[in-house]
Structure formats: structure tokens, C-alpha cells
Design an enzyme around this catalytic site. Structure first.
Site, short mmCIF file in Angstrom:
data_model
loop_
_atom_site.label_atom_id
_atom_site.label_comp_id
_atom_site.label_asym_id
_atom_site.label_seq_id
_atom_site.Cartn_x
_atom_site.Cartn_y
_atom_site.Cartn_z
N TYR A 1 -14.41 -4.98 11.65
CA TYR A 1 -13.17 -4.24 11.45
C TYR A 1 -12.17 -4.56 12.56
O TYR A 1 -10.98 -4.75 12.30
CB TYR A 1 -13.45 -2.73 11.40
CG TYR A 1 -12.19 -1.89 11.29
CD1 TYR A 1 -11.36 -1.99 10.18
CD2 TYR A 1 -11.85 -0.97 12.29
CE1 TYR A 1 -10.21 -1.22 10.06
CE2 TYR A 1 -10.71 -0.19 12.18
CZ TYR A 1 -9.89 -0.33 11.06
OH TYR A 1 -8.75 0.44 10.97
N GLY A 10 0.80 -1.21 0.00
CA GLY A 10 0.00 0.00 0.00
C GLY A 10 0.84 1.27 0.00
O GLY A 10 0.45 2.27 0.60
#
Length: 286
Positions: free
Chosen positions: A167, A16
Site C-alpha cells: 500500500y 472517484g
């Protein structure tokens, strides 16, 4: 925080790294003359998100590093393997892995569809495990190998599960990789640590969640970049299995002025605490 030159010639594999915190870490290391493998998905410009692996590579090389842009979806074992092999072929090995790629959905159970649940699990937990596992044979040959996961301390208070169970499970999966791998590879000299921000950090993800107003009470990605740099410059044999918080790391290396990290310095004492943290820690006294 000034560069020390300790990462000169070291190879960092950063997931990323085309934007946000991942790119900030890459640029910090590049100023030492490090080799950066940009392992990210964005090869073509995104309509809503800035940067690609190629624009990041240009910035890294302008900063003094060497870059290898690789199209990598961390869910894809073949793509990860190919990127690792390309990194070793180009730079001769891998010294540091930064597991930065992550997916987020701050949603309660009934509002979390399974496609989003699977995305978070597969990028955050599985992707971190896969990248670490694939890089480890090369890390074991390095003289100061580090794995750094951008994940939170394991705070078991029910509050941090009840509002966004899916999450939390996905991010804690990354942290559990730290807990397990740090002990598994302790005697083999590979440091495995986690790093988490004290406050929200102004990235594309935060802007998508909070809008442009989120930057008012957030820090810049450079606070995480400086903290990550300080960690991976340490002796891997002495610093492993830690759940670091960015400003605590920086205080430890002598940083005193945190106003430069605030997107709006006038709000540096009103910053928004990040998830999974219960208090402001030493920053409350600054």
C-alpha cells in the site's frame, strides 16, 4: 470555509467523485458554479457503497454546478481518453484535475495477494499518471491549471513501509508523480501538489476497514474538500510541488473552528492520526 466564486466556469476532472472525499470536493466547487467531470466506475447502485456517478451528478447540479458523469476505470486508458474528450467537447477544456481514486489494503507482505497488489498499483500510481498525462495537453491551455493528488508526504521512515509495504508503494507512487511533474511543468505554469488528511476521514473505505466505530474519531470529508478548494484557487505559478496537510491549509486561510469537521465534535481532540504522519502538527495546539 466560505466559497469565493473563483471556480465559476472552471472545469474539474475528478476521479472517484461518486462518493466520499471526491464527491465532497465536487460539491464544494459546484457551489461556485464549476463544471464537474465525475470520472468513476459506479454506474449502478453498489450493495455496500452509497451513490453512483448519476446520483452525484444530480447533487452537483442542485448545488449550482454543471455535471458530466463518465464511467471511468482509471486503469483503462481508452475510458480515460474518452472521458477527457467528452469533458473538452462539453465544457471546452479542463482546468483542474483531482486524482482522488484509490485502492487500499493495509496488509503485511505475506497477506497481500498479487491481485490486490496489482489493483493498488494500477489504480493509485498508474491511474494517477495516466489521468494526469491525458489531461495535461488541456491543462496547458488553462489560465490557472492545477493537478492535485490525494496522496501523502514522502515519509521515508521504515515504520511506514514495514506494516503495509504494498500500500505504501502504491500511495507513494502518487506522491512521486507530484515530485516529478511539479518540477517538469513548473516553467509551463501547471501546479502539481498533494493533499493528505491529518486525521482519518469518515468515508466508505474507512468504514470497511474499521466498521462504524471509525467515525467516532474521524473528520468529515468536508475538511478535505475545503482544503482542496483553497489550494486550487491559488495561483498555479506560485504554489507547486507541495505536500499539503488539510488542517495546515485551512489554518493558513483563517479557519479557526475545526469542531465542525469532526464527525463527533466532543471527540475533536481525540481524533485518530492518519497513516504516514508522525505527529499532530499545529492541530495539537488548537
Amino acid at each position: 470555509m466560505r466559497n469565493t466564486g473563483k471556480l465559476q466556469g472552471k472545469t474539474l476532472f475528478i476521479t472517484g467523485a461518486s462518493r466520499g472525499i471526491g464527491k465532497a470536493i465536487a460539491l464544494k466547487a459546484a457551489r461556485d458554479g464549476a463544471n464537474i467531470v465525475i470520472a468513476a466506475k459506479t454506474a449502478e447502485p453498489h450493495p455496500k457503497l452509497p451513490g453512483t456517478i448519476y446520483t452525484a451528478a444530480e447533487e452537483i447540479e442542485r448545488a449550482g454546478g454543471k455535471a458530466l458523469p463518465c464511467i471511468v476505470d482509471v486503469r483503462d486508458e481508452k475510458q480515460v481518453q474518452q472521458a477527457v474528450e467528452a469533458a473538452v467537447a462539453k465544457f471546452g477544456g479542463i482546468d483542474i484535475v483531482i486524482n482522488n481514486a484509490s485502492a487500499i489494503s493495509i496488509t503485511p507482505t505475506l497477506e497481500t495477494d498479487m491481485k490486490r497488489y496489482d489493483l493498488m498499483q494500477n489504480i493509485n500510481t498508474r491511474g494517477t499518471f495516466l489521468v494526469s498525462k491525458t489531461c495535461l495537453p488541456y491543462l496547458l491551455k488553462s489560465d490557472n491549471p492545477h493537478i492535485l493528488n490525494l496522496s501523502p508526504p514522502l515519509n521515508m521512515k521504515p515504520h511506514w513501509f514495514s506494516n503495509h509495504t504494498a500500500y505504501t508503494i502504491a500511495k507513494y507512487g502518487m506522491s512521486m508523480c507530484v515530485l516529478g511533474m511539479s518540477e517538469e511543468f513548473r516553467d509551463r505554469g501547471v501546479a502539481v501538489n498533494a493533499l493528505w488528511p491529518r486525521t482519518t476521514v469518515n468515508t466508505a473505505a474507512v468504514e470497511m476497514l474499521q466498521g462504524s466505530e471509525g467515525a467516532l474519531y474521524a473528520r468529515k470529508p468536508e475538511v478535505m474538500a475545503d482544503a482542496a478548494y483553497a489550494i486550487v484557487c491559488r495561483d498555479a505559478k506560485e504554489y507547486t510541488g507541495n505536500f499539503f496537510i488539510d488542517d495546515e491549509v485551512l489554518l493558513d486561510v483563517g479557519v479557526k473552528d475545526f469542531s465542525k469537521y469532526a464527525c463527533h465534535p466532543e471527540n475533536m481532540h481525540k481524533l485518530q492520526l492518519d497513516v504516514f504522519l508522525d505527529d499532530e502538527g499545529p492541530f495539537a495546539k488548537l
